[in-house]
Design an enzyme around this catalytic site. Sequence first.
Site, PDB file in Angstrom:
ATOM      1  N   ASP A 345      29.062  -9.105  -3.594  1.00 50.36           N
ATOM      2  CA  ASP A 345      29.196  -9.874  -4.703  1.00 50.36           C
ATOM      3  C   ASP A 345      28.648 -11.709  -4.296  1.00 50.36           C
ATOM      4  OD1 ASP A 345      31.019  -7.868  -4.565  1.00 50.36           O
ATOM      5  OD2 ASP A 345      32.175  -8.572  -6.074  1.00 50.36           O
ATOM      6  N   GLU A 472      29.216   3.181  -7.303  1.00 52.15           N
ATOM      7  CA  GLU A 472      30.198   3.537  -6.272  1.00 52.15           C
ATOM      8  C   GLU A 472      30.703   4.931  -6.851  1.00 52.15           C
ATOM      9  OE1 GLU A 472      33.059   0.668  -5.533  1.00 52.15           O
ATOM     10  OE2 GLU A 472      32.029  -0.250  -3.953  1.00 52.15           O
ATOM     11  N   LYS A 578      29.587   3.991 -12.248  1.00 51.46           N
ATOM     12  CA  LYS A 578      30.402   2.882 -12.204  1.00 51.46           C
ATOM     13  C   LYS A 578      29.950   1.656 -12.647  1.00 51.46           C
ATOM     14  CE  LYS A 578      33.905   0.574  -9.357  1.00 51.46           C
ATOM     15  NZ  LYS A 578      34.342   0.714  -8.109  1.00 51.46           N
ATOM     16  N   GLN A 579      28.715   1.215 -12.430  1.00 52.38           N
ATOM     17  CA  GLN A 579      28.013  -0.105 -12.602  1.00 52.38           C
ATOM     18  C   GLN A 579      26.635   0.037 -12.557  1.00 52.38           C
ATOM     19  OE1 GLN A 579      30.256  -0.866  -8.912  1.00 52.38           O
ATOM     20  NE2 GLN A 579      28.960  -2.540  -8.763  1.00 52.38           N
TER      21      GLN A 579
HETATM   22  C1  BGC Z   1      32.509  -2.834  -6.813  1.00 49.94           C
HETATM   23  C2  BGC Z   1      31.723  -3.234  -5.974  1.00 49.94           C
HETATM   24  C3  BGC Z   1      32.287  -4.588  -5.633  1.00 49.94           C
HETATM   25  C4  BGC Z   1      34.047  -4.982  -5.474  1.00 49.94           C
HETATM   26  C5  BGC Z   1      34.375  -6.235  -5.570  1.00 49.94           C
HETATM   27  C6  BGC Z   1      33.843  -2.793  -6.762  1.00 49.94           C
HETATM   28  O1  BGC Z   1      34.697  -2.305  -7.831  1.00 49.94           O
HETATM   29  O2  BGC Z   1      32.137  -1.523  -7.209  1.00 49.94           O
HETATM   30  O3  BGC Z   1      30.299  -3.493  -6.190  1.00 49.94           O
HETATM   31  O4  BGC Z   1      31.842  -5.372  -4.483  1.00 49.94           O
HETATM   32  O5  BGC Z   1      34.530  -4.284  -6.490  1.00 49.94           O
HETATM   33  O6  BGC Z   1      33.903  -6.971  -6.542  1.00 49.94           O
END
Ligand code: BGC
Length: 744
Positions: A345, A472, A578-579
Amino acid sequence: MAKEAVKYFGVDPWKITEKGFDPERSRVSESIFSLGNEYMGTRGFFDEVYSGDSLKGNYFNGVWEDKPITYFEHFKGLSERCCFMINAHNWIYTRIFVNGEELDLNKCEVKDFYRELDMKRGIVTRSFIWKDVKFTFERFISMTERTVAAQKIEMESVGFKGDIKIVAGSDFTPIHEEENRNFWNEIFNENGCIVARTQSSGQRVYCKFGANMAADKYFAEEKKACAEYNITLGNGEKKVFERLSINIAEKDTSIADDKFIAECDIKADTLLKTSYDEYKTAHEGFWADMWNKLDIVIEGDEENQQGVRFCIFNLHQTYHGEDGSLNVGAKGLTGEKYSGWTFWDSETYCLPFYMFNNPQAAKNLIMYRYNTLQQALERAVEQDTKGACYPMVTIDGTESCGVWQHGNLEIHVTAAIAYAVWHYVTNLRDKDFLYNYGARLLVETSRYFASRGGFSPKNGDFGLYGVMGPDEFHMMVNNNTYTNYMVKKMFLYTIEVIEEMKNECPELIPEIEDGELEDWKYKADKMRISYDEETKLFEQHDGYFDLPHIDVNSISPDRVPIYRYWAYDSIFRVNMLKQPDVVLMLFFFSKDFTMEQKKANYDYYEARCFHESSLSPSIHSIMATEIGKDDQAYEYAKYASRIDLDDYNRNTHQGLHITSAAAAWMNIVYGFGGMRTDDEILSFKPTLPKQWKGYQFKILYRGKILTVAIKDGKAKFVLDGEAEPIRIFDKEYNVGKEGIEVEI
Ligand code: BGC
């Protein structure tokens, strides 16, 4: 997106307010009213004793303990040690007795409870009436002297006559909730000054306070240093108690205790000579200056205005680049979840905020990776690879992730570091950094990926096998397109930088083996990027299009986090995301892709995204704006800027989503402002959401402030210094003091 807001706090452009106290929301409020200054942070728990539900969290950036991660066997390459930022001492420990009865909001009935965070000044206040005394509490953690935290208690009689006793202390007894234990051993406790050491890492914290009134007595309890103050209050009278607390964390364990304490004493005594009001004025000055330079103003939408300021405020509280050994934890200094860890991040979501607000902080974010290069080199060896393999989550540069699917497979984290070097240097032109530090990071990360990848025997493509991409919800996949694309670009950039250095500074070129550059070029050319010309779709990874479909809207928004409700492996068997993954690639390398590609991929992947990560909505908002889906863009933006204020993910009680706050900032500047930073020249394509009357943001660009104001169908750009070329709606302008105005 099926997420619902919990409306609890008052809406105000500069303040977060709470009228009346709801014990059910006490932990959420504690997170929201957190204060910090990069060095230390304190949740917004009450000063005085509160026997209800509370997490009395106080954290120092980079003060940690560790614990073993155990498996039934030793598996080479899996992390066996986890570092986590620990709960430290409660510097604001207070007990209040009125005519002998102790104040505890869990037991006592109070009137007119009101609390506010004033973001303009960085100050939290709280007031109520109890037993005919109006109590007003004020606190701040100094932005100008990082070891200073301050508390003020005003007691005003509204019909009361009698005695008030205040016990003020520094308390090392709070437990670290995630581990259900306390990690501090006291090593010194005298006359209100206390020093304690963490049990295994051996880091020390010194704390001494001074008050505006003389203590009636000092006393020590185990891991607690206290002073007692007795006050008599006459009818209509007002008395004020002020405390300055000096908190010094020492991570170097080689300094002897005596020496450390003696040095701290000198420092604390000097710092205590400055008054509460002087610190407060300087602290308010810091915030005034910051807002003056970097505020975002939204006209006609108080909720988003409040939300985005809350994000900016918390980013500055978490990190402003004073110290290259510190970083941005996903929850900053506001809670224990995510253990104070640094994730990718920092390089992908936070770096742009700092690049365009505080270049020193941006550089230091990357320097943190340079300073932990040795650990990454060692980790690469553990992984049977070469070069530098950076950890998924870390405090001290080693891998702390106990879930190997993430820790070992999310290799895009290492690519993010090379990407950060490229992004920072492209925009800030800091060649000194590039030649002295960045180049080494590029070489070691390229070396890692060249050794981590392999060739397909089918068609000779080079690819990265057995990975987890940013999404993820898919594990151990081959050829995640985002990662492959990122690595391809970074191979080529590394080669370009080395070629440049051959002319500019050959003596600084990091060691490179014979044939390595050619190898990276070959692998970049052969990198598999799965793309279907007909549909214009990039396949997220090999086989993604074959995965069974699931309607993301059929899942109840309350079933989050999903791993708590779904059998772990069942998450990976469907095509739900997820994202953003492919969509993130389209954003990061915007100029590489056509509008047709952006539209096709956004539509396809957005429909499959569950947004379980708080990082997700803003990227979707940014891309929705670019392709003209304005309503969707606005909806996502709202969610991003108010994720904690409206507790959308129902987990604000655990702490704030600090790195998502950076994404929310991007949402305005890159989203509605249409800024792109993947070219030599900064470019903009501003739009105005129909829900807003107008908005304005400022960024620091090459040492000058660029103000962008959008209103009445026009966008105005002004740079407060020598003109710079800036592309606006695909046309290049020289923007300077007189400004450029264009129709939107
Ligand atoms: C996300 C990751 C992120 C982490 C911390 C997770 O839920 O999937 O991409 O690095 O949270 O923010």
